[in-house]
Design an enzyme around this catalytic site. Structure first.
Site, mmCIF file in Angstrom:
data_model
loop_
_atom_site.group_PDB
_atom_site.id
_atom_site.type_symbol
_atom_site.label_atom_id
_atom_site.label_comp_id
_atom_site.label_asym_id
_atom_site.label_seq_id
_atom_site.Cartn_x
_atom_site.Cartn_y
_atom_site.Cartn_z
ATOM 1 N N GLU A 110 0.810 -1.211 0.000
ATOM 2 C CA GLU A 110 0.000 0.000 0.000
ATOM 3 C C GLU A 110 0.845 1.263 0.000
ATOM 4 O O GLU A 110 1.975 1.258 0.453
ATOM 5 C CB GLU A 110 -0.878 0.004 1.264
ATOM 6 C CG GLU A 110 -1.922 -1.076 1.208
ATOM 7 C CD GLU A 110 -2.687 -1.256 2.508
ATOM 8 O OE1 GLU A 110 -3.841 -1.686 2.450
ATOM 9 O OE2 GLU A 110 -2.137 -0.978 3.573
ATOM 10 N N CYS A 123 3.516 8.472 1.612
ATOM 11 C CA CYS A 123 4.026 7.486 2.562
ATOM 12 C C CYS A 123 4.247 6.185 1.788
ATOM 13 O O CYS A 123 3.306 5.588 1.275
ATOM 14 C CB CYS A 123 2.994 7.327 3.673
ATOM 15 S SG CYS A 123 3.453 6.134 4.910
ATOM 16 N N CYS A 130 6.225 -7.269 7.340
ATOM 17 C CA CYS A 130 7.367 -6.814 8.137
ATOM 18 C C CYS A 130 7.845 -7.980 8.993
ATOM 19 O O CYS A 130 7.025 -8.732 9.513
ATOM 20 C CB CYS A 130 6.934 -5.646 9.034
ATOM 21 S SG CYS A 130 8.310 -4.870 9.907
ATOM 22 N N CYS A 134 6.179 -5.054 16.208
ATOM 23 C CA CYS A 134 5.827 -4.055 17.209
ATOM 24 C C CYS A 134 4.377 -4.296 17.613
ATOM 25 O O CYS A 134 3.514 -4.490 16.747
ATOM 26 C CB CYS A 134 6.046 -2.652 16.654
ATOM 27 S SG CYS A 134 7.748 -2.444 16.067
ATOM 28 N N CYS A 137 1.365 -2.266 16.128
ATOM 29 C CA CYS A 137 1.341 -1.975 14.688
ATOM 30 C C CYS A 137 0.647 -3.096 13.921
ATOM 31 O O CYS A 137 0.998 -4.268 14.066
ATOM 32 C CB CYS A 137 2.774 -1.801 14.183
ATOM 33 S SG CYS A 137 2.873 -1.692 12.384
ATOM 34 N N SER A 237 12.073 6.194 8.160
ATOM 35 C CA SER A 237 11.766 5.840 9.545
ATOM 36 C C SER A 237 12.218 4.424 9.840
ATOM 37 O O SER A 237 11.927 3.497 9.090
ATOM 38 C CB SER A 237 10.256 5.963 9.767
ATOM 39 O OG SER A 237 9.908 5.476 11.039
ATOM 40 N N CYS A 381 -1.169 5.784 10.418
ATOM 41 C CA CYS A 381 0.023 5.033 10.833
ATOM 42 C C CYS A 381 -0.369 3.692 11.437
ATOM 43 O O CYS A 381 -1.213 3.625 12.312
ATOM 44 C CB CYS A 381 0.760 5.775 11.945
ATOM 45 S SG CYS A 381 1.441 7.306 11.454
#
Ligand code: SAH
Ligand code: SF4
Length: 408
Positions: A110, A123, A130, A134, A137, A237, A381
């Site tokens: 995305e 973004c 991933c 976390c 997330c 980031s 986010c």
């Protein structure tokens, strides 16, 4: 466990994903590689170099999408200009746009465009899923499917420019493709009239675990003959992949954001598990050593506000103390937690966030509260996760255990 991103530091020619028709996608290749391919296709070295320069300009400055338009059959026979496939495009009531994209081998990822009064931020994702986990997330609940290639990363920027009608010649004609919200509102954007002014590597994935591809893609974005976006307008980031941070500063040179989120070992170990591998001291030292950081180019610490977890007055004071101890040119971005189905945290109250922000400001450090954007389309986010990858709670728990075991 082998750490992705540190596998093989020796530069090797990048594999090109073969297409069924045997043609090669030019997007994502450095100019030099394009010249080599042209030479292989039969041009002499000088002609290949010149032609590569010209094609590079067409691709990244003019946004050309159809190689046949060059009227050079030998190019069209051998090469294509790819774009990620758009599966779905959504508009938020606040103007934020989200695109669900698909790779040629059918993986979904995305990208999100966030228009503001003085800028437009894209973004960008670096991985499908991933490897990290976390706890707050949504993307962290996905299995890593694969790294995105440089073409798939820079392709997001190309696609956004297509959709926003931002190529020099396409210009006004393409504006009809935009939502009314953006067309009516374009007067307030950056001084050069562009909608897309900034890029943040804050989509899906950990960019420093896909270092080479992210670097190669961002080099294309920054190239003065192409997309020509300044490194000052690009922010990468990381959740804290300490061994790759200096390399990031040296080889890419963009602004750094660090997902700090906690100021004690116990809490960071829990919510950002990479902390068990690279602890707070190491992370903050790597920030202090980050090449190019200065008062004019501060490191951003992202801090997600989780109710009764990391949001007390003591945490805010400790944050200030740590930033001062390491003499960091830093600013803090306070991010209200964006909930998602199955999340085990709640967002701190507005009053708590306000107080936290005040304490950090009183310590002399800027700590604005980020306004959540695109919540209604799950574009905020940590909400980036494709429908195709939604899993049951039991599967998520099992994955979390596997990932934590792997982090050791
Ligand atoms: N993997 C990288 C970049 C992508 S995440 C990283 O972790 O830094 C972009 C930012 O959104 C990170 O600071 C991340 O911690 C934050 N984030 C993730 N989930 C969130 C959520 N549910 N609410 C608010 N912020 C979140
Ligand atoms: Fe990965 Fe970043 Fe999400 Fe952590 S916050 S799971 S590193 S995408």
């Amino acid at each position: 466990m082998q750490i992705p991103g540190l596998i093989d530091p020796v530069p090797v020619a990048r594999d090109i994903t073969p297409r069924e028709d045997g043609r090669v996608d030019l997007i994502g290749l450095p100019r030099q590689r394009i010249a080599e391919l042209f030479e292989t296709a039969g041009l002499d070295a000088k002609a290949a170099k010149l032609r590569a320069k010209q094609v590079f300009h067409w691709l990244y400055h003019r946004g050309m999408t159809d190689i046949a338009k060059t009227m050079r059959p030998w190019l069209a026979e051998r090469f294509v200009i790819g774009r990620p496939e758009i599966v779905l495009s959504q508009h938020s009531s606040d103007g934020t746009r989200k695109w669900l994209l698909k790779t040629a081998d059918d993986h979904e990822y995305e990208m999100v465009f966030i228009p503001d009064a003085d800028r437009g931020t894209l973004c960008v994702s670096s991985q499908v899923g991933c490897t990290l986990n976390c706890r707050f997330c949504h993307t962290g609940t996905m299995r890593l499917v694969r790294n995105l290639t440089p073409g798939e990363i820079v392709g997001q920027v190309m696609l956004a420019r297509d959709a926003l009608g931002e190529w020099p010649k396409a210009g006004q004609a393409d504006l009809s493709a935009l939502g009314d919200d953006l067309v009516d509102d374009d007067g307030g954007y950056s001084s050069d009239g562009r909608l897309l002014t900034n890029i943040v590597m804050m989509g899906m994935g950990e960019p420093l675990y896909n270092f080479d591809n992210v670097r190669d893609a961002l080099k294309l974005v920054m190239d003065g003959d192409g997309l020509a976006l300044s490194k000052r307008r690009i922010t990468l980031s990381t959740s804290g992949v300490v061994p790759m941070m200096a390399k990031c500063g040296e080889e890419i040179g963009v602004n750094l954001a660090v997902s700090l989120h906690a100021v004690t070992k116990d809490i960071r170990d829990e919510i950002v598990p990479i902390n068990r591998k690279y602890g707070l001291e190491e992370l903050l030292q790597a920030c202090a050593d980050y090449p190019g950081a200065s008062n004019a180019r501060r490191i951003t610490f992202e801090y997600v506000m989780l109710k009764d977890k990391n949001d007390s007055d003591e945490h805010a004071r400790e944050l200030v103390r740590l930033i001062k101890q390491y003499k960091l040119p830093a600013k803090v971005n306070l991010i209200p937690f964006n909930p998602w189905p199955g999340a085990i945290y709640e967002c701190s109250s507005q009053e708590r966030i306000r107080r936290f922000s005040e304490i950090v400001f009183e310590g002399g450090i800027s700590a604005p509260v980020r306004t959540p954007r695109g919540r209604d389309i799950d574009a905020a986010c940590g909400q980036l996760k494709t429908a195709a990858q939604k899993m049951s709670r039991a599967e998520l728990d099992r994955l979390a255990e596997e990932k934590q075991a792997a982090l050791g």
